[in-house]
Design an enzyme around this catalytic site. Structure first.
Site, PDB file in Angstrom:
ATOM      1  CB  SER A 141      70.697  19.989  72.249  1.00 19.87           C
ATOM      2  OG  SER A 141      72.016  19.476  72.252  1.00 19.87           O
ATOM      3  CE1 TYR A 154      69.912  18.599  77.368  1.00 20.48           C
ATOM      4  CE2 TYR A 154      71.464  17.720  75.761  1.00 20.48           C
ATOM      5  CZ  TYR A 154      70.756  18.794  76.282  1.00 20.48           C
ATOM      6  OH  TYR A 154      70.886  20.047  75.732  1.00 20.48           O
TER       7      TYR A 154
END
Length: 265
Positions: A141, A154
């Site tokens: 990501s 995350y």
């Protein structure tokens, strides 16, 4: 790169980016092994692609259960005899501020996003070394490049993926095994809905940035050429996020000032 008769194992294949990868690789002639926790959802993906195809196998897998990875890998190898591409795509996101986030929730994010990918790669890698070729892909990501509010665990898990796979790549050159990190920005999937909150419960809402983002199919179509050329890192994100990545390198303090005033849900 021809994919006919090649075998691709995809985690997180029941929806979103994983499903989009499955459709694209199947169209190019590859054999598919589809994994996620939800067997019924995997069956639906197979039905959508080709319900009668013997080129699609379903293999339920929980990335939080690393003690199953060795046996699951042997089962995966038994389907078509080899694994040419491993796509570490399964994962979960987060929407909670750190002071309200249980440590167990952070551990879950690391277990699934980091140790899930690392553990499965560790089991598959020997077979790729033995056959003298392979391609290991990890869906990271842009949060693996810089952090933002509500994503402490995350972002940490995705940063860890970069450290691991960048290092692994150096060990794989001599074995003709490529390692690719795919770094999407917002993609219109259910990842935000399925994100964990501080106590581990589901966030349950589509993120504002994801509502008008490109679809998973569009994302895969956009990265397909560099992926087939085994590019080492692929960023697929809006221009403002790409600019933020450059700013992170050139002027990180300015980026931090900008981010602290941004709505990032």
């Amino acid at each position: 790169m021809t994919l006919k008769n090649k075998t691709v194992w995809i985690t997180g294949a029941s929806s979103g980016i994983g499903k989009a990868f499955a459709k694209a690789y199947f169209k190019e002639g590859a054999n598919l092994i589809l994994s996620s926790r939800r067997t019924e959802a995997l069956e639906e993906v197979k039905t959508e692609i080709d319900p009668s195809s013997d080129r699609i196998q379903i293999l339920p897998l929980d990335l939080a259960q690393s003690n199953t990875f060795a046996s699951k890998t042997q089962e995966a190898l038994s389907f078509f005899g080899n694994i040419d591409v491993l796509i570490n795509n399964g994962g979960i996101s987060q929407r909670s501020i750190f002071e309200e986030t249980d440590l167990d929730t952070i551990r879950k994010l690391m277990e699934v996003n980091f140790f899930g990918s690392v553990g499965l790669t560790r089991e598959v890698l020997p077979s790729m070394i033995e056959q003298g070729s392979g391609h290991i892909i990890a869906t990271s990501s842009v949060a693996g490049k810089f952090g933002s509010k509500f994503r402490t665990g995350y972002a940490a898990s995705k940063h860890a993926l970069h450290g691991f796979f960048d290092s692994l790549r150096q060990e794989c050159y001599e074995h003709n095994i490529a390692v690719t990190l795919v770094c999407p920005g917002p993609i219109k999937t259910d990842i935000t809905k399925n994100a964990v909150t501080g106590d581990g419960s589901s966030y349950g809402k589509m993120g504002d940035m994801h509502e008008d983002a490109m679809t998973a199919d569009e994302m895969v179509a956009n990265i397909w050429s560099p992926l087939m050329n085994r590019k080492e890192e692929i960023v697929i994100a809006p221009l403002k996020i790409k600019l933020a990545l450059w700013m992170k390198r050139l002027n990180p303090s300015l980026l931090n000032k900008i981010l602290k005033n941004q709505k990032v849900t």
